[in-house]
Design a protein around this motif. Structure first.
Motif, PDB file in Angstrom:
ATOM      1  N   THR A 276       0.853  -1.187   0.000  1.00  0.00           N
ATOM      2  CA  THR A 276       0.000   0.000   0.000  1.00  0.00           C
ATOM      3  C   THR A 276       0.885   1.233   0.000  1.00  0.00           C
ATOM      4  OG1 THR A 276      -1.587  -1.210   1.366  1.00  0.00           O
ATOM      5  CG2 THR A 276      -1.938   1.151   1.099  1.00  0.00           C
ATOM      6  N   GLU A 277       0.669   2.091  -0.983  1.00  0.00           N
ATOM      7  CA  GLU A 277       1.422   3.344  -1.055  1.00  0.00           C
ATOM      8  C   GLU A 277       0.600   4.483  -0.445  1.00  0.00           C
ATOM      9  OE1 GLU A 277       3.853   4.126  -4.590  1.00  0.00           O
ATOM     10  OE2 GLU A 277       2.843   2.409  -5.495  1.00  0.00           O
ATOM     11  N   HIS A 278       1.289   5.366   0.266  1.00  0.00           N
ATOM     12  CA  HIS A 278       0.631   6.479   0.963  1.00  0.00           C
ATOM     13  C   HIS A 278       1.283   7.789   0.574  1.00  0.00           C
ATOM     14  CE1 HIS A 278      -1.330   3.601   3.806  1.00  0.00           C
ATOM     15  NE2 HIS A 278      -0.229   2.912   3.563  1.00  0.00           N
ATOM     16  N   PRO A 279       0.502   8.878   0.565  1.00  0.00           N
ATOM     17  CA  PRO A 279       1.078  10.175   0.175  1.00  0.00           C
ATOM     18  C   PRO A 279       2.001  10.768   1.239  1.00  0.00           C
ATOM     19  CG  PRO A 279      -1.213  10.435   0.807  1.00  0.00           C
ATOM     20  CD  PRO A 279      -0.955   8.964   0.789  1.00  0.00           C
ATOM     21  N   ASP A 280       1.866  10.350   2.496  1.00  0.00           N
ATOM     22  CA  ASP A 280       2.737  10.889   3.546  1.00  0.00           C
ATOM     23  C   ASP A 280       3.011   9.806   4.575  1.00  0.00           C
ATOM     24  OD1 ASP A 280       0.885  11.332   6.115  1.00  0.00           O
ATOM     25  OD2 ASP A 280      -0.269  11.826   4.307  1.00  0.00           O
ATOM     26  N   TRP A 281       4.033  10.017   5.396  1.00  0.00           N
ATOM     27  CA  TRP A 281       4.491   8.976   6.316  1.00  0.00           C
ATOM     28  C   TRP A 281       3.505   8.715   7.448  1.00  0.00           C
ATOM     29  CZ3 TRP A 281       5.403   9.846  11.505  1.00  0.00           C
ATOM     30  CH2 TRP A 281       5.587  11.156  11.933  1.00  0.00           C
ATOM     31  N   ARG A 282       2.725   9.715   7.851  1.00  0.00           N
ATOM     32  CA  ARG A 282       1.796   9.521   8.968  1.00  0.00           C
ATOM     33  C   ARG A 282       0.691   8.533   8.590  1.00  0.00           C
ATOM     34  NH1 ARG A 282       3.563  14.614   8.845  1.00  0.00           N
ATOM     35  NH2 ARG A 282       4.430  15.514  10.783  1.00  0.00           N
ATOM     36  N   SER A 283       0.160   8.666   7.379  1.00  0.00           N
ATOM     37  CA  SER A 283      -0.890   7.722   6.966  1.00  0.00           C
ATOM     38  C   SER A 283      -0.308   6.327   6.780  1.00  0.00           C
ATOM     39  CB  SER A 283      -1.552   8.204   5.671  1.00  0.00           C
ATOM     40  OG  SER A 283      -0.619   8.266   4.613  1.00  0.00           O
ATOM     41  N   ALA A 284       0.955   6.229   6.324  1.00  0.00           N
ATOM     42  CA  ALA A 284       1.594   4.918   6.204  1.00  0.00           C
ATOM     43  C   ALA A 284       1.718   4.259   7.570  1.00  0.00           C
ATOM     44  CB  ALA A 284       2.968   5.070   5.553  1.00  0.00           C
ATOM     45  N   SER A 425       5.805   5.252   1.996  1.00  0.00           N
ATOM     46  CA  SER A 425       5.489   6.644   1.712  1.00  0.00           C
ATOM     47  C   SER A 425       6.102   7.010   0.370  1.00  0.00           C
ATOM     48  CB  SER A 425       6.062   7.540   2.812  1.00  0.00           C
ATOM     49  OG  SER A 425       5.926   8.895   2.474  1.00  0.00           O
ATOM     50  N   SER A 426       5.274   7.535  -0.527  1.00  0.00           N
ATOM     51  CA  SER A 426       5.772   7.869  -1.860  1.00  0.00           C
ATOM     52  C   SER A 426       4.963   9.033  -2.416  1.00  0.00           C
ATOM     53  CB  SER A 426       5.660   6.669  -2.796  1.00  0.00           C
ATOM     54  OG  SER A 426       6.057   7.022  -4.097  1.00  0.00           O
ATOM     55  N   PRO A 427       5.621  10.158  -2.733  1.00  0.00           N
ATOM     56  CA  PRO A 427       4.868  11.296  -3.271  1.00  0.00           C
ATOM     57  C   PRO A 427       4.280  11.022  -4.650  1.00  0.00           C
ATOM     58  CG  PRO A 427       7.241  11.705  -3.400  1.00  0.00           C
ATOM     59  CD  PRO A 427       7.054  10.436  -2.623  1.00  0.00           C
ATOM     60  N   ARG A 428       4.860  10.080  -5.382  1.00  0.00           N
ATOM     61  CA  ARG A 428       4.340   9.717  -6.697  1.00  0.00           C
ATOM     62  C   ARG A 428       3.877   8.267  -6.644  1.00  0.00           C
ATOM     63  NH1 ARG A 428       5.694  13.236 -10.938  1.00  0.00           N
ATOM     64  NH2 ARG A 428       5.146  11.571 -12.389  1.00  0.00           N
ATOM     65  N   PHE A 429       2.587   8.049  -6.699  1.00  0.00           N
ATOM     66  CA  PHE A 429       2.066   6.688  -6.644  1.00  0.00           C
ATOM     67  C   PHE A 429       2.605   5.871  -7.815  1.00  0.00           C
ATOM     68  CE2 PHE A 429      -1.221   8.749  -4.041  1.00  0.00           C
ATOM     69  CZ  PHE A 429      -1.205   7.888  -2.962  1.00  0.00           C
ATOM     70  N   PRO A 506      -3.478  18.393  -5.339  1.00  0.00           N
ATOM     71  CA  PRO A 506      -3.209  19.827  -5.134  1.00  0.00           C
ATOM     72  C   PRO A 506      -1.974  20.332  -5.867  1.00  0.00           C
ATOM     73  CG  PRO A 506      -3.794  18.763  -3.061  1.00  0.00           C
ATOM     74  CD  PRO A 506      -3.661  17.673  -4.072  1.00  0.00           C
ATOM     75  N   ASP A 507      -0.985  19.464  -6.100  1.00  0.00           N
ATOM     76  CA  ASP A 507       0.234  19.922  -6.774  1.00  0.00           C
ATOM     77  C   ASP A 507       0.110  19.904  -8.295  1.00  0.00           C
ATOM     78  OD1 ASP A 507       0.232  17.246  -7.309  1.00  0.00           O
ATOM     79  OD2 ASP A 507       2.244  16.841  -6.514  1.00  0.00           O
ATOM     80  N   GLY A 508      -1.096  19.608  -8.801  1.00  0.00           N
ATOM     81  CA  GLY A 508      -1.319  19.630 -10.234  1.00  0.00           C
ATOM     82  C   GLY A 508      -1.093  18.297 -10.932  1.00  0.00           C
ATOM     83  N   THR A 509      -0.601  17.290 -10.219  1.00  0.00           N
ATOM     84  CA  THR A 509      -0.433  15.961 -10.815  1.00  0.00           C
ATOM     85  C   THR A 509      -1.756  15.203 -10.747  1.00  0.00           C
ATOM     86  OG1 THR A 509       0.286  14.999  -8.715  1.00  0.00           O
ATOM     87  CG2 THR A 509       2.007  15.875 -10.170  1.00  0.00           C
TER      88      THR A 509
END
Length: 894
Positions: A276-284, A425-429, A506-509
């Motif tokens: 499971t990939e998450h946008p930030d470390w807290r949710s991971a 944690s990965s900013p790009r899924f 939000p970052d346009g991606t």
């Protein structure tokens, strides 16, 4: 600790290779013959010869993480000693990559209760000595002649650029007793300035010509390491690694490889890895805690105690999420009790005094950075959470390996406990899946297709999702990727478009999620939205998703059943497998009635002025007069050996599970007496070449057994017998659906098979006549699903007995009227040979006894009726069950 099937195969392969190398004195040719025998459909890899070590066998075993490399290495000592070194007590130099692993390995090998040591003790009656490289001054001369001596060292400690290495090459008076009986003119040893032999550890090894075992061999592939090995003058080098060096000049000679599927089938590792990939470390972190909690609840119903653990990989000092930051977050934000958290770093070693397997242990979470990478092993570790950006995380492969071990090395009843779980944690899924797949291939010994099938990507878990699906662990695989531009889906069919979702961030991606099959048209639309430099990585992600999706919808995953009636003998009302053991038992075979004799063709010894020649059946072994191995063996002959002592030694070497010890001992006694009294071979010559004598004695016993089995096979299977009948039955029979599928490699062609019972197809090339046959079977209207039946897998494949071994048909299919179609494909050169005739005979017997449930076809490109392969398959499947039953009964009567 019992060896698994693939581990036994590895040792059998090593024995076959070393036997050939000993007989031919050509390790490269022996390698080519053995590899071709093991993998006839694969191209031969290059063979590397180490400079200054020509003629020294040098092979590598590739086993993925969790495959038991160290245990296999311990068992390899006896195999090498018997098959090549021909020494009762080999000297073993065991090389490892780091000081930490050196200490752990030496400690394990010294402990009598440890499986590694037990394997060596069992093979050598406990006459074993183990030394760390720091203890070499304690080695006595008798340790190197009367006991198996294992010396554990790092590769670095024997390099001359290292202070410890220089010590190993230095003259030391402590070694003088070892050199007291070595001739001063002994060649191949380093000398002092005065011309006398240097009393050094390296010279001691060079004289005894050790078996060298190299653990983590991919870390040893430098010219400096090869120079060091040449100085030691090893007699044989055996490497073990998950990721062998593939360099054409310095690469490893991979003799045997085990697949992740084989290790999984042996119940040693947890697969697949649910990612499971998450946008930030807290949710991971939060979802990793939730996953562990769900697993802990599931584990309560397991028959053996399991306390699932989560490993957190924190960041290094100076970065955002350090160990202290993560621990504080767990306590203050996730309400984790401090006593449930342990920290394992270079400075904080809180696990050193904790037994994680103890039910009283309260630890559920372990925070580390990389301190667990060497030797740490707890099979309760189920969940890995990396708070670092997975694309830049280091040491992830060591931590990933920690969550793969299966508790108790047994598949758990609840499927959720047979899987590993990773939150990243990965900013790009999509980066997480790619990074972990690359790790499995590059660091952990998985093949690319295996890695793709082993990583199952899930959407971010949530309690709402759990409530909706009823299961946290059985959601369908999803392709998740971050795109820089939105794809064009105009004109796509509705059923395709509704499985695709694009969310603007939000970052346009754009975050893309795709469920289900990805068609070529859909893939093209998606690729157009990806920058050119990412096309390769994106297409690899699509291919990985196709594999995981295909596997997830395979018939076996849908709960379909696939049982096949087995061939039995009805003995006094009891159905028993018609295998070699039963047939020999029914025929009352015993070694007592077999002549204990070896002819001159089977075994003879000839001495000339320059060499000895030992002739075996169809082989000749030549020992030159100055062969040091032979000289050592001759010098080590004990004066108190007698013909009875040799008989007892032969009895130990030739033990057979179906021959009682007193019968085998008497056979060996008569054999030695025959060779001495009738063949006039002196006892000292038999002692010199006792290993060759043991080898040919084993071959003789095997020949006697084979002769008896071939005779009784015909008697009990094909001759009417009022007391014993041939039958087939589903009861106590065989079912593919409750067995693993341990292929050593998988089909990777472009054609997409639709009906294979398991998602991936094992050991099928993407071209050739067998591929054509598989493609035709896949497209037969009456075939519900089919199996590529794996050869040699006694417990997981369907087989029938022949007069020499077991016959594994190429394909087994379930028809829509519940009949079983068994197909053996034979190319034109083999259709009329005796092997094909025998397979056809036993296959048709199975079908005739199946009461219309089975159909057997020996298929060929065009049969003697002029029918094409397609027509043969169509005829076999289109015949009704009633007609098939009538044909079988008519054929049986005729």
């Amino acid at each position: 600790m019992e060896l698994k099937n693939f581990q036994r195969s590895a040792l059998d392969t090593l024995a076959a290779y070393l036997d050939r190398a000993r007989i031919s004195s050509d390790p490269e040719q022996a390698f080519i013959q053995t590899v071709r025998e093991q993998r006839p459909d694969k191209p031969l890899p290059p063979y590397r010869t180490i400079q200054n070590l020509r003629g020294v066998p040098n092979v590598c075993f590739r086993l993925p993480t969790g495959g038991g490399k160290t245990l296999l290495a311990a068992h390899a000592i006896a195999v090498a000693g018997r098959s090549y070194l021909e020494r009762d007590f080999p000297v073993v130099l065991w090389l490892v990559p780091t000081g930490t692993i050196r200490k752990q390995t030496a400690e394990a090998l010294k402990k009598p209760s440890h499986p590694y040591r037990a394997a060596i003790d069992d093979a050598f009656d406990g006459r074993v000595s183990v030394f760390d490289i720091s203890e070499i001054d304690q080695i006595r001369p008798q340790d190197l002649t009367d006991r198996v001596t294992v010396i554990v060292a790092t590769i670095q400690s024997l390099r001359t650029s290292n202070p410890d290495g220089r010590k190993a090459y230095s003259h030391s008076e402590n070694f003088e007793p070892h050199f007291a009986h070595i001739p001063e003119n002994m060649a191949g040893l380093e000398r002092r300035e005065d011309g006398k032999i240097k009393f050094s550890f390296v010279n001691l090894m060079a004289f005894h010509r050790p078996l060298v075992i190299v653990d983590e061999a991919h870390k040893a592939g430098t010219n400096l390491s090869f120079d060091m090995l040449a100085a030691l003058r090893p007699s044989c080098i055996v490497e073990f690694t998950a990721t062998p060096n593939t360099d054409p000049k310095n690469g490893s000679n991979v003799l045997f490889r085990a697949s992740a599927a084989e290790v999984k089938a042996a119940e040693m590792i947890k697969l697949p890895i649910i990612l499971t990939e998450h946008p930030d470390w807290r949710s991971a972190v939060h979802d990793a805690i939730e996953t562990r909690a769900r697993l802990a609840e599931t584990a309560k119903s397991d028959p053996r105690y399991i306390r699932p653990l989560t490993l957190f990989q924190a960041q290094d000092q100076g970065q955002e999420v350090t160990v202290s930051v993560l621990k504080t977050y767990l306590i203050e934000n996730e309400n984790i009790a401090p006593e449930k958290i342990a920290v394992a770093t270079g400075e904080q070693r809180e696990l050193d005094a904790i037994n994680l397997f103890d039910p009283a242990c309260t630890v559920e979470f372990i925070i580390t950075v990389e301190a667990l990478k060497e030797g740490w092993d707890c099979s309760f570790a189920y969940v890995l959470c990396s708070v670092a950006n997975i694309a830049s995380a280091t040491d992830i492969e060591q931590l990933l390996g920690r969550i793969l071990r299966m508790p108790y090395a047994q598949t758990r009843p609840n499927e959720a406990l047979n899987r590993a779980y990773t939150h990243v944690s990965s900013p790009r899924f999509g980066e997480g899946a790619r990074a972990l797949t690359d790790t499995l291939v590059q660091k952990m010994g998985f093949e690319p297709d295996e890695a793709a099938a082993s990583i199952v990507t899930r959407q971010q878990y949530s309690l709402e999702g759990f409530a909706a699906t009823g299961s946290l662990f059985n959601q369908p695989p999803v392709l998740i990727e971050t795109l820089d531009s939105a794809p064009d889906f105009s004109g796509l069919p509705l059923d395709v478009a509704e499985r695709v979702q694009v969310v603007t961030q939000p970052d346009g991606t754009f975050t893309l999620t795709v469920q289900g099959e990805i068609s070529e048209e859909l893939e093209k639309r998606l690729v157009d939205a990806v920058p050119a430099e990412r096309h390769g990585a994106f297409c690899a992600s699509v291919n990985r998703h196709r594999i995981t999706h295909h596997n997830s919808i395979a018939p076996v995953m849908r709960g379909e059943k696939f049982a096949v009636p087995r061939l039995f003998l009805n003995v006094q009302g009891e159905l028993e497998f018609a295998d070699e053991e039963l047939i020999l038992d029914l025929g009352n075979w015993t070694l007592n009635t077999c002549p204990a004799e070896l002819t001159a063709t089977e075994f003879s010894i000839k001495e000339t002025s320059q060499r000895w020649e030992v002739n075996l059946q169809e082989d000749k072994v030549v020992y030159h007069a100055l062969d040091q191995n032979t000289q050592l063996e001759i010098g080590a002959l004990k004066l108190d050996w007698t013909d009875l002592a040799l008989s007892r030694w032969l009895d130990i070497q030739c033990r057979q599970p179906d021959i009682t010890q007193h019968v085998l001992l008497e056979f060996c006694r008569k054999l030695v007496a025959y060779l001495m009294e009738q063949r006039n071979i002196p006892l000292h010559d038999l002692l010199r070449f006792k290993y060759q004598l043991a080898k040919v004695t084993m071959q003789k016993i095997l020949a006697y057994r084979q002769q008896a089995y071939a005779r009784d096979y015909q008697t009990f299977l094909f001759v009417p017998n009022p007391e014993i009948s041939v039958e087939t039955s589903f009861a106590n029979g065989f079912a593919f659906d409750n067995r693993p599928y341990p292929a050593s490699w998988f089909y990777s062609g472009r054609y997409q098979f639709k009906k294979h019972f398991f998602g991936s197809i094992g050991e099928l090339k993407g071209e050739g006549e067998e591929f054509d046959c598989a493609q035709l079977i896949d497209n037969l209207p009456k075939v519900k699903y089919w199996i590529r039946n794996l050869s040699g897998r006694q417990k997981t494949s369907f087989w029938l007995p022949t007069s020499t071994d077991r016959f594994y048909p190429d394909f087994v299919a379930l028809l829509d009227d519940d009949r079983i179609l068994v197909v053996e494909y034979k190319g034109e050169p083999y259709v009329t040979n005796d092997d094909s005739k025998e397979k056809k005979n036993i296959g048709e017997l199975w079908a005739a006894k199946s009461d219309g449930k089975g159909v057997f076809l020996l298929a060929e490109k065009r049969n003697n009726k002029g029918e094409s392969l397609s027509e043969q398959l169509a005829h076999a499947t289109n015949t009704s069950r009633e007609s098939s039953l009538l044909d079988q009964r008519t054929g049986s009567r005729s």
